[in-house]
Write a protein that holds these residues in place. Structure first.
Motif, PDB file in Angstrom:
ATOM      1  N   PHE A  93       0.743  -1.273  -0.004  1.00  0.00           N
ATOM      2  CA  PHE A  93      -0.144   0.052   0.035  1.00  0.00           C
ATOM      3  C   PHE A  93       1.152   1.270  -0.021  1.00  0.00           C
ATOM      4  N   VAL A  94       0.606   2.334  -0.750  1.00  0.00           N
ATOM      5  CA  VAL A  94       1.296   3.338  -0.720  1.00  0.00           C
ATOM      6  C   VAL A  94       0.407   4.536  -0.446  1.00  0.00           C
ATOM      7  N   SER A  95       0.473   5.401   0.189  1.00  0.00           N
ATOM      8  CA  SER A  95      -0.582   6.580   0.788  1.00  0.00           C
ATOM      9  C   SER A  95      -0.649   7.553  -0.107  1.00  0.00           C
ATOM     10  N   PRO A  96      -1.738   8.316  -0.288  1.00  0.00           N
ATOM     11  CA  PRO A  96      -1.774   9.444  -1.344  1.00  0.00           C
ATOM     12  C   PRO A  96      -0.916  10.376  -0.732  1.00  0.00           C
ATOM     13  N   THR A  97      -0.177  11.150  -1.843  1.00  0.00           N
ATOM     14  CA  THR A  97       0.437  12.376  -1.046  1.00  0.00           C
ATOM     15  C   THR A  97      -0.155  13.784  -1.643  1.00  0.00           C
ATOM     16  N   SER A  98      -1.556  13.527  -2.296  1.00  0.00           N
ATOM     17  CA  SER A  98      -2.292  14.908  -2.764  1.00  0.00           C
ATOM     18  C   SER A  98      -3.600  14.610  -2.242  1.00  0.00           C
ATOM     19  N   ALA A  99      -4.274  15.803  -2.480  1.00  0.00           N
ATOM     20  CA  ALA A  99      -5.856  15.552  -2.004  1.00  0.00           C
ATOM     21  C   ALA A  99      -6.354  15.279  -3.244  1.00  0.00           C
ATOM     22  N   ASN A 100      -5.827  15.174  -4.564  1.00  0.00           N
ATOM     23  CA  ASN A 100      -6.687  14.842  -5.715  1.00  0.00           C
ATOM     24  C   ASN A 100      -7.277  13.503  -5.775  1.00  0.00           C
ATOM     25  N   GLU A 101      -8.507  13.652  -6.308  1.00  0.00           N
ATOM     26  CA  GLU A 101      -9.323  12.333  -6.217  1.00  0.00           C
ATOM     27  C   GLU A 101      -9.873  12.134  -7.805  1.00  0.00           C
ATOM     28  N   PRO A 102      -9.940  10.804  -8.163  1.00  0.00           N
ATOM     29  CA  PRO A 102      -9.447   9.737  -7.461  1.00  0.00           C
ATOM     30  C   PRO A 102      -8.229   9.626  -7.268  1.00  0.00           C
ATOM     31  N   TYR A 103      -7.983   8.772  -6.141  1.00  0.00           N
ATOM     32  CA  TYR A 103      -6.497   8.206  -5.910  1.00  0.00           C
ATOM     33  C   TYR A 103      -6.522   6.629  -6.262  1.00  0.00           C
ATOM     34  N   SER A 104      -5.849   6.338  -7.044  1.00  0.00           N
ATOM     35  CA  SER A 104      -5.665   4.855  -7.694  1.00  0.00           C
ATOM     36  C   SER A 104      -4.046   4.440  -7.158  1.00  0.00           C
ATOM     37  N   TRP A 105      -4.149   3.219  -6.872  1.00  0.00           N
ATOM     38  CA  TRP A 105      -2.681   2.525  -6.577  1.00  0.00           C
ATOM     39  C   TRP A 105      -2.914   1.037  -7.064  1.00  0.00           C
ATOM     40  N   THR A 106      -1.654   0.340  -7.310  1.00  0.00           N
ATOM     41  CA  THR A 106      -1.378  -0.828  -7.673  1.00  0.00           C
ATOM     42  C   THR A 106      -0.953  -1.560  -6.785  1.00  0.00           C
ATOM     43  N   SER A 107      -1.384  -2.578  -5.918  1.00  0.00           N
ATOM     44  CA  SER A 107      -1.073  -3.380  -4.700  1.00  0.00           C
ATOM     45  C   SER A 107      -0.308  -4.464  -5.183  1.00  0.00           C
ATOM     46  N   THR A 108       0.622  -4.969  -4.721  1.00  0.00           N
ATOM     47  CA  THR A 108       1.585  -6.275  -5.285  1.00  0.00           C
ATOM     48  C   THR A 108       1.362  -7.187  -4.079  1.00  0.00           C
ATOM     49  N   ARG A 109       0.766  -8.444  -4.326  1.00  0.00           N
ATOM     50  CA  ARG A 109       0.447  -9.324  -3.478  1.00  0.00           C
ATOM     51  C   ARG A 109       1.775 -10.052  -2.917  1.00  0.00           C
ATOM     52  N   ASP A 110       1.541 -10.390  -1.422  1.00  0.00           N
ATOM     53  CA  ASP A 110       2.395 -10.763  -0.637  1.00  0.00           C
ATOM     54  C   ASP A 110       2.128 -12.432  -0.909  1.00  0.00           C
ATOM     55  N   VAL A 111       2.858 -12.857  -1.813  1.00  0.00           N
ATOM     56  CA  VAL A 111       2.758 -14.236  -2.053  1.00  0.00           C
ATOM     57  C   VAL A 111       2.862 -15.411  -0.793  1.00  0.00           C
ATOM     58  N   GLU A 112       3.902 -15.061   0.009  1.00  0.00           N
ATOM     59  CA  GLU A 112       4.203 -15.986   1.371  1.00  0.00           C
ATOM     60  C   GLU A 112       2.854 -15.945   2.138  1.00  0.00           C
ATOM     61  N   ALA A 113       2.425 -14.904   2.228  1.00  0.00           N
ATOM     62  CA  ALA A 113       1.381 -14.467   3.320  1.00  0.00           C
ATOM     63  C   ALA A 113       0.011 -15.048   2.876  1.00  0.00           C
ATOM     64  N   THR A 114      -0.033 -15.263   1.631  1.00  0.00           N
ATOM     65  CA  THR A 114      -1.473 -15.549   1.271  1.00  0.00           C
ATOM     66  C   THR A 114      -1.469 -17.040   0.523  1.00  0.00           C
ATOM     67  N   LYS A 115      -0.301 -17.549   0.330  1.00  0.00           N
ATOM     68  CA  LYS A 115      -0.302 -18.940  -0.514  1.00  0.00           C
ATOM     69  C   LYS A 115      -1.066 -20.048   0.390  1.00  0.00           C
ATOM     70  N   SER A 116      -1.340 -20.063   1.504  1.00  0.00           N
ATOM     71  CA  SER A 116      -1.868 -20.984   2.298  1.00  0.00           C
ATOM     72  C   SER A 116      -3.476 -20.841   2.338  1.00  0.00           C
ATOM     73  N   SER A 117      -3.857 -19.795   1.919  1.00  0.00           N
ATOM     74  CA  SER A 117      -5.533 -19.322   1.870  1.00  0.00           C
ATOM     75  C   SER A 117      -6.078 -19.852   0.868  1.00  0.00           C
ATOM     76  N   LEU A 118      -7.102 -20.723   1.072  1.00  0.00           N
ATOM     77  CA  LEU A 118      -7.909 -21.134  -0.038  1.00  0.00           C
ATOM     78  C   LEU A 118      -8.596 -19.972  -0.692  1.00  0.00           C
ATOM     79  N   LEU A 119      -9.183 -19.029   0.299  1.00  0.00           N
ATOM     80  CA  LEU A 119      -9.999 -17.944  -0.586  1.00  0.00           C
ATOM     81  C   LEU A 119      -9.282 -16.862  -0.871  1.00  0.00           C
ATOM     82  N   ALA A 120      -7.797 -16.781  -0.902  1.00  0.00           N
ATOM     83  CA  ALA A 120      -7.027 -15.551  -1.145  1.00  0.00           C
ATOM     84  C   ALA A 120      -7.145 -15.466  -2.723  1.00  0.00           C
TER      85      ALA A 120
END
Length: 153
Positions: A93-120
């Motif tokens: 997650f990267v926090s916004p640095t301006s008040a401009n909306e919409p604010y969009s970001w791309t999140s990169t999945r933590d594979v290690e933390a999610t690999k054992s979850s069946l619903l991930a």
């Protein structure tokens, strides 16, 4: 008549001075109020850190919730009215640095933390958007895609 003319000119001069002083005072006050109002209404950078809950769930017993920290976003499926949770997403997650909306970001999945979850989610990245107090993103499961909207708790 000369004395009367002097009094009239003095009265006109006095009224003129008062009128000019009043106008300049009012002008400065109005400008100060406008500056003050502009300062008060300046948009603020949104603070997305905290707990979020799905605002468009299909039922009260099953929904998604999220926790956003300075650099990570965790999203869980919640069922049984809150008694059961399953990891759906853990990513950057990267926090916004301006008040401009919409604010969009791309999140990169933590594979290690999610690999054992069946619903991930198995997506490598996920697109998120913040606008008007809502974080939104697409969720796909069993061939169906829906948009989830989260509101801050």
């Amino acid at each position: 008549m000369g004395e009367s003319l002097k009094k009239s000119i003095a009265s006109i001069a006095l009224v003129s001075v008062l009128a000019l002083t009043g106008c300049s005072g009012t002008g400065n006050t109005a400008a100060g109020a406008a500056d003050s109002k502009a300062t008060q209404e300046a948009p603020k950078v949104p603070d997305l850190i905290g707990s979020w809950k799905q605002s468009n769930p299909s039922s009260e017993k099953s929904y998604q919730q999220a926790t956003v920290t300075a650099d990570k976003m965790t999203i869980e499926w919640v069922s049984d009215g809150g008694n059961t949770t399953s990891i759906y997403w853990i990513g950057t997650f990267v926090s916004p640095t301006s008040a401009n909306e919409p604010y969009s970001w791309t999140s990169t999945r933590d594979v290690e933390a999610t690999k054992s979850s069946l619903l991930a989610s198995s997506d490598a990245t996920k697109e998120f958007k913040y606008e008007g107090g809502t974080i939104s993103y697409k969720v796909s499961a069993l061939g169906t895609t829906t948009t989830v909207n989260l509101k801050k708790n």
